[in-house]
Every structure is written in C-alpha cells, then in structure tokens.
Design a protein around this motif. Structure first.
Motif, PDB file in Angstrom:
ATOM      1  N   THR A 175       0.843  -1.201   0.000  1.00 53.19           N
ATOM      2  CA  THR A 175       0.000   0.000   0.000  1.00 53.19           C
ATOM      3  C   THR A 175       0.877   1.249   0.000  1.00 53.19           C
ATOM      4  O   THR A 175       0.576   2.223  -0.698  1.00 53.19           O
ATOM      5  CB  THR A 175      -0.911   0.010   1.239  1.00 53.19           C
ATOM      6  OG1 THR A 175      -1.406  -1.300   1.451  1.00 53.19           O
ATOM      7  CG2 THR A 175      -2.088   0.940   1.033  1.00 53.19           C
ATOM      8  N   ALA A 177       3.857   1.522  -1.239  1.00 52.73           N
ATOM      9  CA  ALA A 177       4.406   1.676  -2.589  1.00 52.73           C
ATOM     10  C   ALA A 177       3.342   2.236  -3.528  1.00 52.73           C
ATOM     11  O   ALA A 177       3.632   3.056  -4.401  1.00 52.73           O
ATOM     12  CB  ALA A 177       4.926   0.339  -3.117  1.00 52.73           C
ATOM     13  N   ARG A 178       2.083   1.795  -3.328  1.00 54.40           N
ATOM     14  CA  ARG A 178       0.993   2.319  -4.153  1.00 54.40           C
ATOM     15  C   ARG A 178       0.797   3.810  -3.893  1.00 54.40           C
ATOM     16  O   ARG A 178       0.619   4.587  -4.824  1.00 54.40           O
ATOM     17  CB  ARG A 178      -0.327   1.580  -3.851  1.00 54.40           C
ATOM     18  CG  ARG A 178      -0.302   0.109  -4.183  1.00 54.40           C
ATOM     19  CD  ARG A 178      -0.429  -0.125  -5.657  1.00 54.40           C
ATOM     20  NE  ARG A 178      -1.738   0.224  -6.175  1.00 54.40           N
ATOM     21  CZ  ARG A 178      -1.913   0.693  -7.404  1.00 54.40           C
ATOM     22  NH1 ARG A 178      -0.900   0.887  -8.194  1.00 54.40           N
ATOM     23  NH2 ARG A 178      -3.118   0.967  -7.835  1.00 54.40           N
ATOM     24  N   THR A 179       0.816   4.210  -2.603  1.00 48.83           N
ATOM     25  CA  THR A 179       0.574   5.625  -2.313  1.00 48.83           C
ATOM     26  C   THR A 179       1.710   6.503  -2.822  1.00 48.83           C
ATOM     27  O   THR A 179       1.510   7.674  -3.075  1.00 48.83           O
ATOM     28  CB  THR A 179       0.429   5.903  -0.798  1.00 48.83           C
ATOM     29  OG1 THR A 179       1.570   5.397  -0.142  1.00 48.83           O
ATOM     30  CG2 THR A 179      -0.813   5.273  -0.227  1.00 48.83           C
ATOM     31  N   GLY A 181       3.071   6.032  -5.604  1.00 45.28           N
ATOM     32  CA  GLY A 181       2.936   6.111  -7.053  1.00 45.28           C
ATOM     33  C   GLY A 181       3.585   5.001  -7.858  1.00 45.28           C
ATOM     34  O   GLY A 181       3.726   5.125  -9.060  1.00 45.28           O
TER      35      GLY A 181
ATOM     36  N   ASP B  80      -2.477   6.830 -10.231  1.00 48.72           N
ATOM     37  CA  ASP B  80      -1.065   6.517 -10.021  1.00 48.72           C
ATOM     38  C   ASP B  80      -0.185   7.760 -10.086  1.00 48.72           C
ATOM     39  O   ASP B  80       0.749   7.914  -9.308  1.00 48.72           O
ATOM     40  CB  ASP B  80      -0.584   5.498 -11.071  1.00 48.72           C
ATOM     41  CG  ASP B  80      -0.797   4.071 -10.583  1.00 48.72           C
ATOM     42  OD1 ASP B  80      -1.127   3.915  -9.394  1.00 48.72           O
ATOM     43  OD2 ASP B  80      -0.639   3.134 -11.377  1.00 48.72           O
ATOM     44  N   ARG B  83      -0.713   9.903  -6.884  1.00 51.20           N
ATOM     45  CA  ARG B  83      -0.109   9.348  -5.675  1.00 51.20           C
ATOM     46  C   ARG B  83       1.390   9.580  -5.717  1.00 51.20           C
ATOM     47  O   ARG B  83       2.017   9.421  -6.750  1.00 51.20           O
ATOM     48  CB  ARG B  83      -0.382   7.852  -5.572  1.00 51.20           C
ATOM     49  CG  ARG B  83      -1.853   7.534  -5.431  1.00 51.20           C
ATOM     50  CD  ARG B  83      -2.039   6.050  -5.213  1.00 51.20           C
ATOM     51  NE  ARG B  83      -3.436   5.695  -5.365  1.00 51.20           N
ATOM     52  CZ  ARG B  83      -3.887   4.803  -6.232  1.00 51.20           C
ATOM     53  NH1 ARG B  83      -3.045   4.152  -6.989  1.00 51.20           N
ATOM     54  NH2 ARG B  83      -5.167   4.546  -6.307  1.00 51.20           N
ATOM     55  N   ARG B 118       9.821  12.268 -12.139  1.00 50.26           N
ATOM     56  CA  ARG B 118       8.624  13.036 -12.481  1.00 50.26           C
ATOM     57  C   ARG B 118       8.934  14.523 -12.586  1.00 50.26           C
ATOM     58  O   ARG B 118       8.268  15.249 -13.300  1.00 50.26           O
ATOM     59  CB  ARG B 118       7.539  12.809 -11.426  1.00 50.26           C
ATOM     60  CG  ARG B 118       6.878  11.452 -11.555  1.00 50.26           C
ATOM     61  CD  ARG B 118       5.765  11.326 -10.562  1.00 50.26           C
ATOM     62  NE  ARG B 118       5.165  10.003 -10.645  1.00 50.26           N
ATOM     63  CZ  ARG B 118       4.157   9.609  -9.882  1.00 50.26           C
ATOM     64  NH1 ARG B 118       3.656  10.438  -8.988  1.00 50.26           N
ATOM     65  NH2 ARG B 118       3.647   8.413 -10.000  1.00 50.26           N
TER      66      ARG B 118
END
Lengths: 282, 233
Positions: A175, A177-179, A181, B80, B83, B118
């Motif tokens: 999670t 790592a998901r937050t 990006g 994605d 985040r 980014r």
C-alpha cells in the motif's frame, strides 16, 4: 567445552553444511552430465564386455544383460535427468507463476475459475497427466515428457504463487508503494517476486526431484526417452529381470536417482537460508 | 486557492453497513489537521479513501478531492500519477510498512528516484545514494550509512518508523497523511516521532493530516482537531 560453544556451533554450521552437501551432490551430477557430452567410457550401444559382468577395472559397475557398460549408461542418465528436471521446472515455473499472479490480481470470479481449474489439475496425479500428454503426442520422446511434466507441475506452482502473492499484497509496504505512485508491474518485480521467492525456490527444488523421479517412472513404463537414450528409469526396468543375479544394475541407477533428488533439496534449503536475510542474520 | 484535500459528504460502506458517514472537511495549503477517534471509527479508512486505495469490498460515496482532482470513482491508472506527488502516507505498523527483504537504502531510493524522474531531474548512482543518506539524516536516524545497508528487522521500531517517514517525505507530497504513526511504539519513541513530524510540517510547506487514537503527547502537532464518533451500527 563451555556450554556457549556447544549451542553456538550448530547455528553457525547448519546452513553452510546443508548448502555444501547440496552443492557437492548436485555438482557431481552436473559434472558427470557435462562429461557425458564429450567423453564416455564406451559406446553406449556397443557390447563392450560379457553379459552381466560384475564390477571390474574395465567396467566399474559392471555390464547389463546385453553386455553394455553400465557406467556409460548411468552417465548419460545423469545428463537426461538434469535436462528433464530443469526443463520441467522451468516450464512449470513460467506457467505457474504467471497463472498464480494472474489469479492473485484477478477479479473474484476469474480467481475462482482459475482456482477451480487448478484444483482439478492438482487432483490428477502428476504421473497420470504426464502419461496422458505423452500418449497423446505422436512419438514418445524426451521433450514431450518434459512438457507434460512441466504442465503437471505448473498447477501446484500456480496455487502456491497465488496464495503467497495474496499474502504479500495485503502488506502495508505494498500500500505504501501504491501511495507513493509505484505501478503494479514495478511492485510485482521489486516487492512481490522477491518476497515469494524463498518459498517458491524450495518448492521448485522439491519439484525438480519429483520431475526426475516422474521421468524415471515414465521411462520405466516405456513412455520416456526412446531406447538409444539411457534414462535411469529404463536402466532400472531392464535390470529388473536380473535383479537377483546382478543386483548392481538396479541399485546403481536407484542410488543415482536418490542422490540427485536429495542433493537438489539440500541445495534449495541451503540457498533459502542464504537468500532470506531474516534467517541469515542470527 | 484549491484546498490540498477536500472531503465532501464522504461515506464508506461495507455492503449495507455504513462505516464512515457524511464526513466533510477541507485542508488548505500549510494547514495541519488531526483526526482523533477510537479504534474502528474509520480514521484509516478515511485516509485510504482519500488516496483511492480502499480494500476491495468497501465502497466509497460522496466526494474526495486531492488538489482539486476527484478521487472517488477515478480509475487507478489515472490516480497513479497523483499518488506520490499529491499525497503520501505513513502507516501505523512500522514493521509491515517496510519490505522485509529489501535494504533500507534501496527502499528509500525507490520513491526518491520516482519523484525525481517526475520532476524531470532523474537521480541515479552516487547522486541518488547521497540523496538517500541526506534524507535518512534528516529524519534524525543515527549513522545513515549503516542504516542504509541494514534490513528492516535489524532496526528498532522507532528507527523503522523514521524510515517510513523518510520514504513518505521522499515523495515531496503536497499532503502527508500519517495514519496513527506512533500507535505501535513506546511512549518515549512516540514523542520523538511527533517531534520529527512536527519539525517537518513546521519547517517546510508540508501539509499534514494526522490521525491518532488518543490525543498525541507533547506539543500537539495539529492546529485543528476533529473527533470522530464511532460509526453508527
């Protein structure tokens, strides 16, 4: 000796001892298998001596009922066993890990459908599936046996991958790592695969042993590599009739089979202890 | 000016059971907000809903906007990019928040390199390593070089939580969500972590949204606090 020395020693020696035993056993088979490509004591199809001779300087573990040198055949058997084990595990791993990850990420109904299909596959004995595939292909050869075993093994790998991946997927670091990006492919590559690898690799070793034994069984039944290729299973089968007069013909391929299977398992156990930092640091 | 986070009548339901109902608040740039409530009152779910990461089986309703972008109902692929730029989270349990098989330095480098990419200023090699060590030093970890080489199980709980904070800060997010960042730690360490977090939110243009079961110790990090009631059964 102090008590501290007694308790400290096994913790330090155990992993490396297991690993070394595995390396030696598997290494021996690999060396013999490689050697068989460039040099053999005798022509495997020639009658090199008398029938059912015992061990001698000329024939280290004797000859078979046609007078062919047994050591020559066992050496070729090592090569075949390694090819079958590696091939079947490679196919089983590629197919199984892909299917397992797919099931772990899939929607509920696709996951259920995959799980049911895998359960049916697992319910069939590995050998039976392999026999079916070999029987269905036109000619019985080594590759049909490898593919058949690979498919049979993939079901177990897929099931294991699915449950291991699901367990990792709910961890906070996924999670996190998901937050931050990370994309799914990246998360699979750097978090999921490394975390399921220690368990998977031990399973691959078990399956390597299973595949080698299954190929020997297929050859024993006449469904493995065709005659000019000497598989351990076929040597066993040919020695069966003369097991009381020349027991070495059956004992030698049996020992070869067992030593490779045990060696691979020891190697995997030792490797897992080396890969997994939480086990290593003690 | 668009708020960093704006919740408007956010509800979260598991089937027919309502877990969070009609939550509305907004958080402006530079502001800090504490969400206080007992276990099970939906603090963590609110945090996850705000990032679009609710577990399957839970359905959100209403609106949650991150920097003006609607999160509820937006596909994952689109989120994605949001985040790790608009938001980052520090989790409650520092042990499970770190990958057990990856060295600390590599874990921190991961979001750092992504953010740099980014920003069109890719970091790699020695520069990335320097940035990792600087970040570890910034969250007051002793001996950054040694910590960067360590695995999570070789660190203490407080050190692990500092690493988790460093990973969240590596994203340079507009909004930092800290989901009970001290619950799993002992009192002394709790105070240290709060100092670490408040230091950051005061010094930079960070915008914190903190959630905690109990009122935090020592200098209250939140300018504003909200108490959430246990959701109605």
């Amino acid at each position: 000796m102090t008590p501290a020395a007694i308790t400290a020693a096994p913790d330090h020696c155990r992993p490396s001892l297991i690993l070394w035993a595995g390396i030696v056993l598997v290494g021996l088979h690999v060396l013999v298998g490689l050697l068989s490509l460039v040099w053999l004591p005798y022509d495997p199809t020639a009658m090199a001596g008398g029938r059912l001779e015992g061990p001698s300087l000329l024939h280290w573990i004797g000859t078979d009922r046609l007078g062919r040198d047994l050591l020559t055949h066992l050496m070729i058997g090592s090569r075949i066993a390694l090819i079958v084990g590696l091939g079947a595990v490679a196919i089983g791993a590629a197919l199984g890990v892909t299917l397992g990850l797919l099931a772990a990420f899939a929607s509920k109904w696709l996951d259920d459908a995959l799980a049911a299909t895998l359960d049916i596959l697992i319910a069939f004995p590995t050998l039976l599936i392999a026999m079916l595939v070999v029987a269905a292909s036109d000619t019985a050869n080594l590759w049909s046996a490898i593919i058949a075993l690979g498919i049979a093994l993939s079901a177990i790998v897929a099931r294991l991958t699915r449950i291991l991946a699901k367990r990792v997927l709910v961890m906070d670091y996924i999670t996190a790592a998901r937050t931050s990006g990370s994309s799914w492919p990246k998360i699979v590559a750097i978090h999921i695969l490394p975390n399921i690898w220690p368990t998977l690799s031990v399973n691959f070793a078990l399956q390597f042993g299973l595949a080698v034994i299954a190929e020997a069984s297929l050859s024993y039944l006449g469904l493995g590599a065709p005659p000019p290729n000497a598989s351990w299973g076929r040597i066993l089968q040919e020695a069966q009739g003369t097991v009381y007069t020349a027991p070495l013909g059956a004992i030698a391929p049996g020992l070869a089979l067992v030593s490779l299977a045990i060696g691979v398992n020891l190697l995997a156990d030792g490797l897992r202890d080396t890969i997994d930092p939480t086990r290593r640091a003690r | 000016m668009t708020p960093v986070l704006a919740l408007d009548n956010l509800s979260i339901a598991a089937g027919s059971k309502l877990l969070v109902s009609n939550l509305s608040f907004s958080l402006a740039r530079g502001e800090r907000l504490g969400l206080i409530g007992e276990s099970g009152s939906g603090k963590s779910l609110t945090a996850l809903a705000a990032t679009g990461l609710l577990p399957a089986g839970l359905s959100p309703a209403g609106s949650a906007k991150l920097g003006g972008t609607e999160v509820i109902g937006t596909p994952n692929r689109a989120l994605d990019r949001l985040r790790g730029t608009a938001v980052a989270i520090v989790f409650q349990e520092p042990l499970t928040a770190l990958d057990p098989l990856m060295r600390i330095g590599k874990q921190v480098a991961e979001p750092l390199a992504r953010r740099a990419k980014r920003d069109d200023a890719p970091l790699s090699g020695a520069a990335l390593k320097q940035a990792v060590l600087a970040l570890l030093a910034e969250v007051a970890l002793p001996e950054p070089e040694r910590i960067a080489q360590a695995y999570p199980h070789e660190l203490s709980g407080g050190q692990r939580q500092r690493v988790a904070i460093a990973m969240a800060l590596a994203c340079k997010p507009d909004l930092l969500i800290a989901d009970e960042p001290t619950t799993a730690l002992d009192v002394t360490t709790q105070a240290e972590i709060w100092v670490c977090l408040t230091g950051w939110s005061a010094s930079a243009t960070w915008h914190c949204f903190l959630s905690a079961t109990t009122c935090p110790l020592s200098p209250t990090p939140s300018a504003r606090s909200w108490c959430s009631d246990r959701a109605r059964p």
